[in-house]
Design an enzyme around this catalytic site. Sequence first.
Site, short mmCIF file in Angstrom:
data_model
loop_
_atom_site.label_atom_id
_atom_site.label_comp_id
_atom_site.label_asym_id
_atom_site.label_seq_id
_atom_site.Cartn_x
_atom_site.Cartn_y
_atom_site.Cartn_z
N LYS A 145 17.47 50.36 24.18
CA LYS A 145 16.24 50.11 24.95
C LYS A 145 15.10 50.84 24.25
O LYS A 145 14.61 51.87 24.72
CB LYS A 145 16.40 50.57 26.40
CG LYS A 145 17.01 49.49 27.29
CD LYS A 145 17.14 49.93 28.72
CE LYS A 145 15.87 49.81 29.50
NZ LYS A 145 15.55 48.45 29.94
C1 LIG Z 1 15.94 43.23 27.71
C2 LIG Z 1 16.79 43.60 28.89
N1 LIG Z 1 17.92 42.92 29.13
C3 LIG Z 1 18.72 43.22 30.16
C4 LIG Z 1 18.40 44.23 31.05
C5 LIG Z 1 19.34 44.57 32.17
O1 LIG Z 1 20.03 45.76 31.89
P1 LIG Z 1 20.63 46.70 33.03
O2 LIG Z 1 21.47 45.83 33.87
O3 LIG Z 1 21.42 47.73 32.31
O4 LIG Z 1 19.47 47.25 33.76
C6 LIG Z 1 17.21 44.94 30.87
C7 LIG Z 1 16.81 45.97 31.83
O5 LIG Z 1 17.02 47.10 31.70
C8 LIG Z 1 16.40 44.64 29.76
O6 LIG Z 1 15.28 45.33 29.53
#
Ligand SMILES: Cc1ncc(COP(=O)(O)O)c(C=O)c1O
Length: 309
Positions: free
Chosen positions: A158
Site C-alpha cells: 500500500k
Molecule cells: C487498491 C486496494 N485494493 C484492495 C483493498 C482492500 O484491502 P483490505 O481488504 O485489506 O482493506 C484496498 C484497501 O485497502 C486497496 O486500496
Amino acid sequence: MPEGPNYAYFQGEIVPIEDAKVSVMTHALHYGTGAFGGLRGYWNDEEEQLYVFRPLDHFKRVLDSGRLLLMDLPYTPESMLDILLNLLRKEAYRTNVYIRPLIYKSSAVIGVRLHNLEADFTMFALPFGSYIPNEEGSKVTFSSWRRIDDNAIPARGKITGAYANSALIKTDAALAGFDEALVLNEDGHIAEGSAENFFILRNGEVITPPIYSNILEGITRRSVIRLLCDEMGLRVVERPIDRTEVFLADEAFFCGTGVQIVAIAEIDHRPVGTGTLGPVVAQLRQLYFDLVRGKLARYKDWCVPVYPT
Ligand SMILES: Cc1ncc(COP(=O)(O)O)c(C=O)c1O
C-alpha cells in the site's frame, strides 16, 4: 470534545492531533515514499465493546510494504497493536472508526531514492461511516486507466505514491457519474476497483482475480473467501477474469476495509444479473457485518477488543 481524531501517535508518543505535523521537506511528501494501512473498528452495542478487525494482519502488511521501500522500523505488528489500543482508549470511541497507520520516509532531503533515509510511523483514528453510498447496488464503469504493474510499482504494497493511480481511476469514474470503477491490467484482465478487491458469481461459482493480477492482497478478500467457502459452502476460484465475463455474471461485488461489501448493480449501464442485490451478496453482507462486530464465535480471534472485558 470534538468528534476526532483528537490524538495521533507521532514521533514515538501520543500527542494532540494539532501537534502531529511534518516539515514541507519530508521526503515522502515529494516522492510518494510512504506506505499506509486502513483498518476498521466496529462498535458492538450489546457488548459495549469496540472490536478492531484483524489488526495484526493489517500491521504485518504495513511493515511488509515498508520492506518493499527499504524501511527499517523498530516496530512489530504486536507493538503497533499496543499503540493502537492505547490510542483508541485515549479517544474513548463508542462508535465505528477508521484507523490510518502510515509509515514514511521522514528525512528532510532532496533526492529520489530509497536508501540512506530515515523512516517514521504515525497513526490516528476517526469516526467513519460508508465509503460508497450505494452499498446495495453501486453503478460501476471500466476505467480507461490501467492498473500499476508489479514491475512499475508493486500493487501488493500500500505505497502512497501508487495511489495517484487509484485517484485517477476514482475521479474519472466519479466525474462521469459512477460510484466506482474496475481497472484492467496491462494484459487486459480485471485487477480490482480503485481501492477494493473484486468478485463475481457465475454459474454457481465465485471467481476473483488472483494475487498475480496486480491486486492488493486484501485482508477483507481473504476473510470473504473463508466465509464463502466455510459458511456458505461455495467454491471460490482465483483466476484472471475477462472484461466481458462481468456482463454475464449473476452477481458481482467489491470488498475492502473501506467499502466493506458493496454489491455491483450495473457495469457501464448494463445490469449485473437482475440489476438488484442478489442472494449471495445479501447473505455475505449479513455474515460480514456480524463477523466484524465479534458476533460469529468461530472468528472471534479476528476481532480484537479495545476495552477491558
Ligand atoms: C487498491 C486496494 N485494493 C484492495 C483493498 C482492500 O484491502 P483490505 O481488504 O485489506 O482493506 C484496498 C484497501 O485497502 C486497496 O486500496
